[in-house]
Structure formats: structure tokens, C-alpha cells
Design an enzyme around this catalytic site. Structure first.
Site, PDB file in Angstrom:
ATOM      1  N   LYS A   1      37.044  40.014  13.188  1.00 58.21           N
ATOM      2  CA  LYS A   1      37.879  40.758  14.333  1.00 58.21           C
ATOM      3  C   LYS A   1      37.684  42.050  13.581  1.00 58.21           C
ATOM      4  CE  LYS A   1      38.242  40.923  18.928  1.00 58.21           C
ATOM      5  NZ  LYS A   1      38.102  39.937  19.905  1.00 58.21           N
TER       6      LYS A   1
ATOM      7  N   GLY B   1      42.044  39.106  38.895  1.00 57.86           N
ATOM      8  CA  GLY B   1      41.614  39.324  38.211  1.00 57.86           C
ATOM      9  C   GLY B   1      40.344  38.618  38.789  1.00 57.86           C
ATOM     10  N   VAL B   2      39.116  39.853  39.818  1.00 57.79           N
ATOM     11  CA  VAL B   2      38.203  39.410  39.740  1.00 57.79           C
ATOM     12  C   VAL B   2      36.891  39.725  39.611  1.00 57.79           C
ATOM     13  CG1 VAL B   2      39.081  37.428  41.831  1.00 57.79           C
ATOM     14  CG2 VAL B   2      38.395  40.058  41.566  1.00 57.79           C
ATOM     15  N   GLY B   3      37.043  40.183  37.654  1.00 58.49           N
ATOM     16  CA  GLY B   3      36.253  41.164  37.769  1.00 58.49           C
ATOM     17  C   GLY B   3      34.824  40.095  37.075  1.00 58.49           C
TER      18      GLY B   3
ATOM     19  N   VAL C   1      34.796  37.611  34.981  1.00 62.03           N
ATOM     20  CA  VAL C   1      34.452  36.520  34.211  1.00 62.03           C
ATOM     21  C   VAL C   1      35.580  35.890  36.058  1.00 62.03           C
ATOM     22  CG1 VAL C   1      35.218  34.349  33.661  1.00 62.03           C
ATOM     23  CG2 VAL C   1      34.745  36.051  32.405  1.00 62.03           C
TER      24      VAL C   1
HETATM   25  P1  NAD Z   1      36.748  43.043  33.944  1.00 62.91           P
HETATM   26  O1  NAD Z   1      37.310  43.250  32.973  1.00 62.91           O
HETATM   27  O2  NAD Z   1      35.558  42.538  34.111  1.00 62.91           O
HETATM   28  O3  NAD Z   1      38.026  41.670  35.127  1.00 62.91           O
HETATM   29  C1  NAD Z   1      38.396  42.228  34.544  1.00 62.91           C
HETATM   30  C2  NAD Z   1      39.689  42.058  36.196  1.00 62.91           C
HETATM   31  O4  NAD Z   1      41.263  42.110  35.556  1.00 62.91           O
HETATM   32  C3  NAD Z   1      39.222  43.758  36.091  1.00 62.91           C
HETATM   33  O5  NAD Z   1      38.509  43.697  37.743  1.00 62.91           O
HETATM   34  C4  NAD Z   1      40.364  44.268  36.137  1.00 62.91           C
HETATM   35  O6  NAD Z   1      40.565  45.869  37.268  1.00 62.91           O
HETATM   36  C5  NAD Z   1      41.548  43.264  36.756  1.00 62.91           C
HETATM   37  N1  NAD Z   1      43.024  43.615  36.113  1.00 62.91           N
HETATM   38  C6  NAD Z   1      43.382  44.234  35.657  1.00 62.91           C
HETATM   39  N2  NAD Z   1      45.438  43.761  35.271  1.00 62.91           N
HETATM   40  C7  NAD Z   1      45.243  43.475  36.656  1.00 62.91           C
HETATM   41  C8  NAD Z   1      46.087  43.214  37.422  1.00 62.91           C
HETATM   42  N3  NAD Z   1      47.799  43.648  36.554  1.00 62.91           N
HETATM   43  N4  NAD Z   1      46.716  42.631  38.114  1.00 62.91           N
HETATM   44  C9  NAD Z   1      45.602  42.231  38.753  1.00 62.91           C
HETATM   45  N5  NAD Z   1      44.104  42.298  37.955  1.00 62.91           N
HETATM   46  C10 NAD Z   1      44.224  42.936  37.121  1.00 62.91           C
HETATM   47  O7  NAD Z   1      37.229  41.492  32.303  1.00 62.91           O
HETATM   48  P2  NAD Z   1      36.680  40.338  31.306  1.00 62.91           P
HETATM   49  O8  NAD Z   1      34.994  39.827  31.456  1.00 62.91           O
HETATM   50  O9  NAD Z   1      36.044  39.094  33.299  1.00 62.91           O
HETATM   51  O10 NAD Z   1      38.027  38.919  31.313  1.00 62.91           O
HETATM   52  C11 NAD Z   1      39.211  38.963  31.791  1.00 62.91           C
HETATM   53  C12 NAD Z   1      39.544  38.316  30.711  1.00 62.91           C
HETATM   54  O11 NAD Z   1      39.007  37.151  30.581  1.00 62.91           O
HETATM   55  C13 NAD Z   1      40.175  39.308  29.743  1.00 62.91           C
HETATM   56  O12 NAD Z   1      41.372  38.647  28.822  1.00 62.91           O
HETATM   57  C14 NAD Z   1      39.074  38.895  28.457  1.00 62.91           C
HETATM   58  O13 NAD Z   1      39.678  39.114  27.567  1.00 62.91           O
HETATM   59  C15 NAD Z   1      39.255  37.001  29.184  1.00 62.91           C
HETATM   60  N6  NAD Z   1      37.383  36.781  28.660  1.00 62.91           N
HETATM   61  C16 NAD Z   1      36.602  36.872  28.842  1.00 62.91           C
HETATM   62  C17 NAD Z   1      35.649  36.487  28.556  1.00 62.91           C
HETATM   63  C18 NAD Z   1      33.409  36.689  28.955  1.00 62.91           C
HETATM   64  O14 NAD Z   1      32.751  36.709  28.223  1.00 62.91           O
HETATM   65  N7  NAD Z   1      33.520  37.920  29.614  1.00 62.91           N
HETATM   66  C19 NAD Z   1      35.205  36.038  27.138  1.00 62.91           C
HETATM   67  C20 NAD Z   1      36.719  34.918  27.121  1.00 62.91           C
HETATM   68  C21 NAD Z   1      38.063  35.766  28.089  1.00 62.91           C
END
Ligand code: NAD
Length: 358
Positions: free
Chosen positions: A80, A179-181, A183
Site C-alpha cells: 500500500k 452507503g449507496v455510492g 459499490v
Molecule cells: P463511495 O465513496 O463511492 O461510496 C461510499 C458511500 O458511503 C458514499 O456515497 C458516502 O456518501 C456514503 N457514506 C459515508 N459515510 C456514511 C455514513 N455514515 N452513513 C451512510 N452513508 C455514508 O465508495 P465505494 O467505492 O462505493 O466504496 C465503498 C466501500 O467499499 C469503502 O469502504 C471501500 O473501501 C470499499 N471497497 C470498494 C471497492 C471498489 O471497487 N470501489 C473495492 C473494495 C472495497
């Protein structure tokens, strides 16, 4: 305490610190293990309060990548990079070019990709200085956004968990997504298409409205997601969603989501198990993203185009591994996170022994 006595350093092969006066770069590249192949893991840019805090984070995250890559059966070790700084105000192309030179100095032992605070555009600047950059777009080997593949793995994992815990398919099951970002959003679509009912929350109201609009999900406030009447709780936001405060509130029988570090600590893993909840270890169920990135590294190494069929093959294998974790947890009567950690460590140790004997 010196670095070598620090519990976070244990097992690491190397830690590289770089600074570049001209661009202001201060970064740490931690290489936990290259037993299975070159270390791979994203680069995080964060305004750490101290160099010690940055080092601690780099060490913790690089070990986690070794475990994740081993469970995804990738020919990659764990590493990392952390860049110390505020990604909103301190990013420049020159900074990421200097970061690229730092990676090049590590001599191919570490491949970088995106993480918090770092975009594909930043990585393009690093790429001008080194080939050890993945997770890009715009070339034949490029793997693009890993989120849809992460979400597909989480979706299949939820299917597996529901079958095991409730002996049902997803039709009519209620899933609460925190969290509906990237993923969580893709996951919501897949669950909706499979007939699941959704309860969703997010601190970003715009994203929340959009996802609820297209999936018919019920929306709740962020603090209320832990009380949702749902069979599955899917943490897809930040780490630590399952902790001593939230666990007693969960109504779900299955905890399965995309977020990293879902359990606040190992004691929480034991409590989850003792309460009879089925937890699908985060770094196993969310391994789809790194599999996608590994597909790009593989294509670059072979001089070929990105191959989605290889990614699918690895994702299917990951689900078999997840099934094995759940099987062993049941027969050995131990928390699933403990079983996963032990399997990951065994895979890394075996690879190290094979490498030493070769
Ligand atoms: P993202 O930032 O697109 O989505 C995260 C969402 O969570 C955002 O919409 C944010 O507003 C919301 N959020 C933050 N704090 C919150 C809370 N307290 N309550 C409710 N919602 C909240 O990120 P992502 O890429 O979707 O990743 C999400 C998680 O998955 C992270 O922990 C990341 O490390 C993990 N992850 C992602 C990937 C990937 O391919 N993107 C792969 C492995 C792990």
C-alpha cells in the site's frame, strides 16, 4: 518503540519512505509480502496528522492487501502507498509524477492503483514515470472502474449467505444497505433485479434519492439503518459499521457488504458469531475490485488486452473460497473472520515456503 518492534510492522518485507522537495511529495510505500507475487494495493492521499500516523495506516493497509490478494487467489502480494497531504488542495500533476518515480525506485515490487483521495487522472501522471500503475482507462489492458465487479462479488456473496442462513433465494428478502455510492449503488440495482426489497441510507442525499428512485428502496436516516427490519445488513460506506453499539441493534441474520474493515475489532467478530449472525468476511466478499485490477496487471505483463473472462473465472473461485470459509466456521465452531485470517496466512506462508525452496 522502534519501527521493528511495532506490531503493525510485523511480517513486513519492507517500508520505503520518499520525499521530494520540489513537488512537496511525502509518501510511504509499505510492502507486506511478495511471497505470492509483486505487492499490489492502492494509493491513499490523506492529511495525516503525523508521519507516524501515515506509517501506521500504510502498514495496516498493506497487510490487509496481502490477505485480500491471497484469498482472491491472485499471483500478487500485499502493499500500500500513502501520500501525506490534502487531496482537495495539494494535488498537482508534478506531485504524482514524483510519486511515479518513487514507485519506480521500488523496482517492480509494488504495483499501485486508486484508493481514497486518488483518481485515475492522478495515476496517469504517475504512469508517465513507471509502468507499475493499474486501474486506469484508455488503453487495451485497462480495467476501468472496479466497483461493478466488487458489487457483483458482494451480490453473489449475499446470495450465498442468505441460502446458508435462511435457506432461501433473494426474492422477497429485505436488504439494508449503508452507503449507496459506487459499490452500494451497483449492489442495489442487482438486488432489486433479483427481487429483493431494499432499505437504504447515505449521507449524500442526492445519490440516495437517485438510487431509491430507480430501485423503489425505502430511505432511512443514516443512524436508523442499524435498526432496519431486514434479513441482510450490507455495509457499503466506511469501516467500523459493526461495533459494540450497533451490533445489538441489528435485526439481520446476515452481514455482507462491500466496505473494508466492517468489524470494529476482532472481539466484535466473536460477538457476531456468538449472537448467531452470519458474517461474510469483508476482504473476501469484496475481492472483486482487486481481481479486476489484477486483470489489468496480468494483461500488461502478457502484453495482451484486458480479459473479462479471466476476471469472471477468478470471481467464481472467490465465491468457492467464501463458501469454504463459511463451511469451516460451521464445522470448527469459530467466527468466520478468524477462519478467513487463518486461511489467508496459510496461503501466504505456503507461497513463501515454495518460493524459498525454488
Ligand atoms: P463511495 O465513496 O463511492 O461510496 C461510499 C458511500 O458511503 C458514499 O456515497 C458516502 O456518501 C456514503 N457514506 C459515508 N459515510 C456514511 C455514513 N455514515 N452513513 C451512510 N452513508 C455514508 O465508495 P465505494 O467505492 O462505493 O466504496 C465503498 C466501500 O467499499 C469503502 O469502504 C471501500 O473501501 C470499499 N471497497 C470498494 C471497492 C471498489 O471497487 N470501489 C473495492 C473494495 C472495497
Amino acid at each position: 518503540m522502534t519501527l521493528f518492534d511495532s506490531p503493525a510492522f510485523e511480517g513486513h518485507e519492507g517500508v520505503h519512505a520518499f520525499s521530494d522537495e520540489k513537488t512537496g511529495l511525502k509518501c510511504i510505500i509499505a510492502v507486506h509480502s511478495t511471497a505470492r507475487g509483486p505487492a499490489a494495493g492502492g494509493c491513499r492521499m490523506w492529511p495525516y496528522p503525523s508521519a507516524d500516523a501515515a506509517l501506521e495506516d500504510a502498514l495496516r493497509l498493506s497487510r490487509a492487501m496481502s490477505y485480500k490478494n491471497a484469498m482472491a487467489d491472485l499471483a500478487l502480494g500485499g502493499g500500500k502507498a500513502v501520500v501525506i497531504g490534502d487531496s482537495r488542495t495539494q494535488k498537482t500533476p508534478a506531485l504524482f509524477e514524483a510519486f511515479g518515480r518513487a514507485i519506480e525506485d521500488v523496482g517492480g515490487k509494488y504495483w499501485t492503483a486508486e484508493d481514497v483521495g486518488v483518481s485515475p487522472e492522478d495515476l496517469m501522471h504517475a504512469r508517465t514515470q513507471t509502468r507499475y500503475v493499474a486501474g486506469l482507462t484508455g488503453h487495451p489492458a485497462a480495467s476501468g472502474d472496479p466497483s461493478p465487479v466488487t458489487a457483483e462479488g458482494v451480490f453473489r456473496g449475499i446470495q450465498l449467505g442468505v441460502r446458508r442462513a435462511l435457506n432461501r433465494d433473494l426474492d422477497g428478502i429485505t436488504v439494508a444497505i449503508q452507503g449507496v455510492g459506487h459499490v452500494g449503488g451497483f449492489l442495489a440495482d442487482k438486488l432489486h433485479a433479483a427481487g429483493a426489497k431494499l432499505i437504504v441510507t447515505d449521507v449524500n442525499e442526492e445519490i440516495l434519492r437517485e438510487v431509491a428512485g430507480r430501485t423503489g428502496a425505502k430511505v432511512v436516516a443514516p443512524a436508523a439503518i442499524f435498526d432496519a427490519e431486514a434479513e441482510v445488513f450490507a455495509p457499503c460506506a466506511l469501516g467500523g459499521a459493526v461495533n459494540a453499539d450497533t451490533l445489538p441493534r441489528l435485526r439481520a441474520k446476515v452481514i455482507a457488504g462491500g466496505a473494508n474493515n466492517q468489524l470494529a475489532d476482532p472481539e466484535t467478530g466473536r460477538s457476531v458469531y456468538e449472537r448467531g449472525l452470519l458474517y461474510l468476511p469483508d476482504y473476501v466478499i469484496n475481492g472483486g475490485g482487486i481481481i479486476n485490477v489484477a486483470g489489468e496487471i496480468r494483461a500488461l505483463d502478457l502484453g495482451e488486452a484486458f480479459d473479462p473472462a479471466w476476471v469472471e473465472m477468478k470471481l467464481s473461485t472467490l465465491m468457492l473460497t467464501l463458501d469454504e470459509v463459511l463451511d469451516r466456521s460451521r464445522t470448527e465452531r469459530r467466527p468466520t473472520d478468524q477462519v478467513a485470517n487463518e486461511m489467508a496466512r496459510a496461503r501466504i506462508t505456503l507461497a513463501a515456503e515454495q518460493k524459498a525452496a525454488a
